[in-house]
Scaffold this motif. Structure first.
Motif, PDB file in Angstrom:
ATOM      1  N   MET A   1      34.981  38.175  44.597  1.00 18.90           N
ATOM      2  CA  MET A   1      34.123  39.363  44.575  1.00 18.90           C
ATOM      3  C   MET A   1      32.656  38.966  44.429  1.00 18.90           C
ATOM      4  O   MET A   1      32.306  38.156  43.574  1.00 18.90           O
ATOM      5  CB  MET A   1      34.527  40.277  43.417  1.00 18.90           C
ATOM      6  N   GLN A   2      31.820  39.536  45.236  1.00 24.02           N
ATOM      7  CA  GLN A   2      30.390  39.236  45.214  1.00 24.02           C
ATOM      8  C   GLN A   2      29.809  39.439  43.808  1.00 24.02           C
ATOM      9  O   GLN A   2      29.056  38.617  43.311  1.00 24.02           O
ATOM     10  CB  GLN A   2      29.661  40.137  46.229  1.00 24.02           C
ATOM     11  N   ARG A   3      30.158  40.547  43.170  1.00 25.13           N
ATOM     12  CA  ARG A   3      29.586  40.893  41.867  1.00 25.13           C
ATOM     13  C   ARG A   3      29.997  39.925  40.763  1.00 25.13           C
ATOM     14  O   ARG A   3      29.253  39.697  39.817  1.00 25.13           O
ATOM     15  CB  ARG A   3      30.029  42.323  41.492  1.00 25.13           C
ATOM     16  N   THR A   4      31.167  39.316  40.878  1.00 25.30           N
ATOM     17  CA  THR A   4      31.696  38.506  39.777  1.00 25.30           C
ATOM     18  C   THR A   4      31.849  37.024  40.096  1.00 25.30           C
ATOM     19  O   THR A   4      32.248  36.252  39.229  1.00 25.30           O
ATOM     20  CB  THR A   4      33.077  39.045  39.348  1.00 25.30           C
ATOM     21  N   ARG A   5      31.508  36.617  41.283  1.00 20.43           N
ATOM     22  CA  ARG A   5      31.816  35.236  41.685  1.00 20.43           C
ATOM     23  C   ARG A   5      31.012  34.183  40.944  1.00 20.43           C
ATOM     24  O   ARG A   5      31.378  33.013  40.983  1.00 20.43           O
ATOM     25  CB  ARG A   5      31.640  35.070  43.179  1.00 20.43           C
ATOM     26  N   ASN A   6      29.950  34.546  40.249  1.00 23.24           N
ATOM     27  CA  ASN A   6      29.172  33.558  39.492  1.00 23.24           C
ATOM     28  C   ASN A   6      29.543  33.504  38.013  1.00 23.24           C
ATOM     29  O   ASN A   6      28.853  32.858  37.229  1.00 23.24           O
ATOM     30  CB  ASN A   6      27.675  33.826  39.649  1.00 23.24           C
ATOM     31  N   ARG A   7      30.620  34.159  37.637  1.00 20.76           N
ATOM     32  CA  ARG A   7      31.074  34.088  36.249  1.00 20.76           C
ATOM     33  C   ARG A   7      31.551  32.668  35.942  1.00 20.76           C
ATOM     34  O   ARG A   7      31.966  31.921  36.823  1.00 20.76           O
ATOM     35  CB  ARG A   7      32.198  35.093  36.000  1.00 20.76           C
ATOM     36  N   ALA A   8      31.490  32.314  34.670  1.00 19.31           N
ATOM     37  CA  ALA A   8      31.716  30.928  34.245  1.00 19.31           C
ATOM     38  C   ALA A   8      33.083  30.372  34.635  1.00 19.31           C
ATOM     39  O   ALA A   8      33.176  29.240  35.103  1.00 19.31           O
ATOM     40  CB  ALA A   8      31.516  30.820  32.742  1.00 19.31           C
ATOM     41  N   PHE A   9      34.148  31.130  34.455  1.00 20.46           N
ATOM     42  CA  PHE A   9      35.471  30.631  34.826  1.00 20.46           C
ATOM     43  C   PHE A   9      35.648  30.614  36.341  1.00 20.46           C
ATOM     44  O   PHE A   9      36.299  29.730  36.887  1.00 20.46           O
ATOM     45  CB  PHE A   9      36.587  31.461  34.185  1.00 20.46           C
ATOM     46  N   ALA A  10      35.061  31.598  37.011  1.00 28.58           N
ATOM     47  CA  ALA A  10      35.186  31.670  38.474  1.00 28.58           C
ATOM     48  C   ALA A  10      34.501  30.487  39.152  1.00 28.58           C
ATOM     49  O   ALA A  10      34.985  29.980  40.153  1.00 28.58           O
ATOM     50  CB  ALA A  10      34.605  32.982  38.988  1.00 28.58           C
TER      51      ALA A  10
ATOM     52  N   ALA B   1      35.755  39.687  22.729  1.00 31.51           N
ATOM     53  CA  ALA B   1      36.964  38.911  22.999  1.00 31.51           C
ATOM     54  C   ALA B   1      37.731  39.496  24.182  1.00 31.51           C
ATOM     55  O   ALA B   1      38.208  38.763  25.051  1.00 31.51           O
ATOM     56  CB  ALA B   1      37.848  38.864  21.754  1.00 31.51           C
ATOM     57  N   ALA B   2      37.833  40.820  24.228  1.00 34.58           N
ATOM     58  CA  ALA B   2      38.528  41.461  25.349  1.00 34.58           C
ATOM     59  C   ALA B   2      37.803  41.185  26.662  1.00 34.58           C
ATOM     60  O   ALA B   2      38.442  40.934  27.693  1.00 34.58           O
ATOM     61  CB  ALA B   2      38.651  42.965  25.107  1.00 34.58           C
ATOM     62  N   GLY B   3      36.476  41.202  26.642  1.00 34.30           N
ATOM     63  CA  GLY B   3      35.700  40.901  27.842  1.00 34.30           C
ATOM     64  C   GLY B   3      35.886  39.469  28.308  1.00 34.30           C
ATOM     65  O   GLY B   3      36.030  39.199  29.512  1.00 34.30           O
ATOM     66  N   ALA B   4      35.903  38.529  27.369  1.00 34.30           N
ATOM     67  CA  ALA B   4      36.121  37.127  27.726  1.00 34.30           C
ATOM     68  C   ALA B   4      37.539  36.920  28.243  1.00 34.30           C
ATOM     69  O   ALA B   4      37.756  36.179  29.213  1.00 34.30           O
ATOM     70  CB  ALA B   4      35.857  36.228  26.519  1.00 34.30           C
ATOM     71  N   PHE B   5      38.504  37.587  27.633  1.00 32.81           N
ATOM     72  CA  PHE B   5      39.887  37.491  28.096  1.00 32.81           C
ATOM     73  C   PHE B   5      39.995  38.019  29.525  1.00 32.81           C
ATOM     74  O   PHE B   5      40.665  37.421  30.371  1.00 32.81           O
ATOM     75  CB  PHE B   5      40.813  38.279  27.157  1.00 32.81           C
ATOM     76  N   ASN B   6      39.307  39.106  29.805  1.00 39.34           N
ATOM     77  CA  ASN B   6      39.282  39.668  31.154  1.00 39.34           C
ATOM     78  C   ASN B   6      38.769  38.633  32.150  1.00 39.34           C
ATOM     79  O   ASN B   6      39.363  38.432  33.211  1.00 39.34           O
ATOM     80  CB  ASN B   6      38.414  40.923  31.172  1.00 39.34           C
ATOM     81  N   GLN B   7      37.680  37.947  31.810  1.00 38.37           N
ATOM     82  CA  GLN B   7      37.133  36.940  32.727  1.00 38.37           C
ATOM     83  C   GLN B   7      38.070  35.756  32.878  1.00 38.37           C
ATOM     84  O   GLN B   7      38.184  35.176  33.964  1.00 38.37           O
ATOM     85  CB  GLN B   7      35.765  36.470  32.236  1.00 38.37           C
ATOM     86  N   TYR B   8      38.733  35.379  31.796  1.00 44.84           N
ATOM     87  CA  TYR B   8      39.678  34.262  31.857  1.00 44.84           C
ATOM     88  C   TYR B   8      40.855  34.611  32.781  1.00 44.84           C
ATOM     89  O   TYR B   8      41.204  33.837  33.677  1.00 44.84           O
ATOM     90  CB  TYR B   8      40.176  33.920  30.451  1.00 44.84           C
TER      91      TYR B   8
END
Length: 185
Positions: free
Chosen positions: A90-99, A74-81
């Motif tokens: 960010m190159q490393r995170t730009r393909n995350r679902a919310f991004a 939950a904390a990880g999903a909240f972080n992404q939200y």
């Protein structure tokens, strides 16, 4: 090390539409809840269980590991939200679902993420005791709120607090075996 974070890099343009290797289905859920990290954090609860004086039933130990994993997820999903705007840059995170927009931000997500966190905390309480539940909650709160919301964009010291968040799993495991409180039974 400076007390302030370095300036953010220029925006990285998002990949055209959805990349072919973007997670879908269960893989999307796995990535959203950062379950690879969550499972590792849940496993650290086993370390606490192993070193604490006393014994615990196997099913209770597994339930505490699951509880810590749920709260961590939950904390990880909240972080992404919360970080979806920064993740786009960010190159490393730009393909995350919310991004990428594969998951649309909206009020259902904080409620869902909160429900997962509460399920983990409640499971720790029911399977073990209130102290194990408190450590489970503190781990999720430290990562989700203290690290992500309060510190990440303000200071480079955030990584220290992020590491602290994971240590609560060990404490939750140890508290599940021996809370140090008198047994009410």
């Amino acid at each position: 090390m400076s007390a302030t974070s370095p300036p953010l890099p220029a925006a990285v343009p998002p990949a055209a539409a959805t990349p072919a290797d973007a997670p879908v289905g269960w893989r999307l859920v796995f990535d959203l809840f950062k379950l690879r990290i969550g499972i590792a954090i849940g496993a650290t609860a086993l370390a606490g269980i192993a070193v604490a004086p006393g014994t615990i039933d196997g099913w209770r130990a597994l339930a505490v590991v699951l509880a810590v994993t749920l709260a961590s997820a939950a904390a990880g999903a909240f972080n992404q939200y919360v970080e979806r705007d920064l993740d786009r840059r960010m190159q490393r995170t730009r393909n995350r679902a919310f991004a990428t927009g594969r998951l649309a931000a909206g009020p259902i997500w904080p409620l869902t993420i909160g429900a997962v966190a509460l399920a983990g905390i409640a499971l720790a309480w029911l399977a073990a005791n209130p102290l194990a539940a408190l450590h489970t909650a503190l781990g999720a709160f430290t990562y989700g709120v203290v690290y992500t919301v309060w510190l990440k964009r303000r200071t480079a010291w955030n990584i220290v607090v992020g590491g602290l968040a994971g240590s609560f799993a060990v404490l939750a495991g140890a508290a599940a075996v021996n809370s140090g409180m008198p047994d009410p039974a």
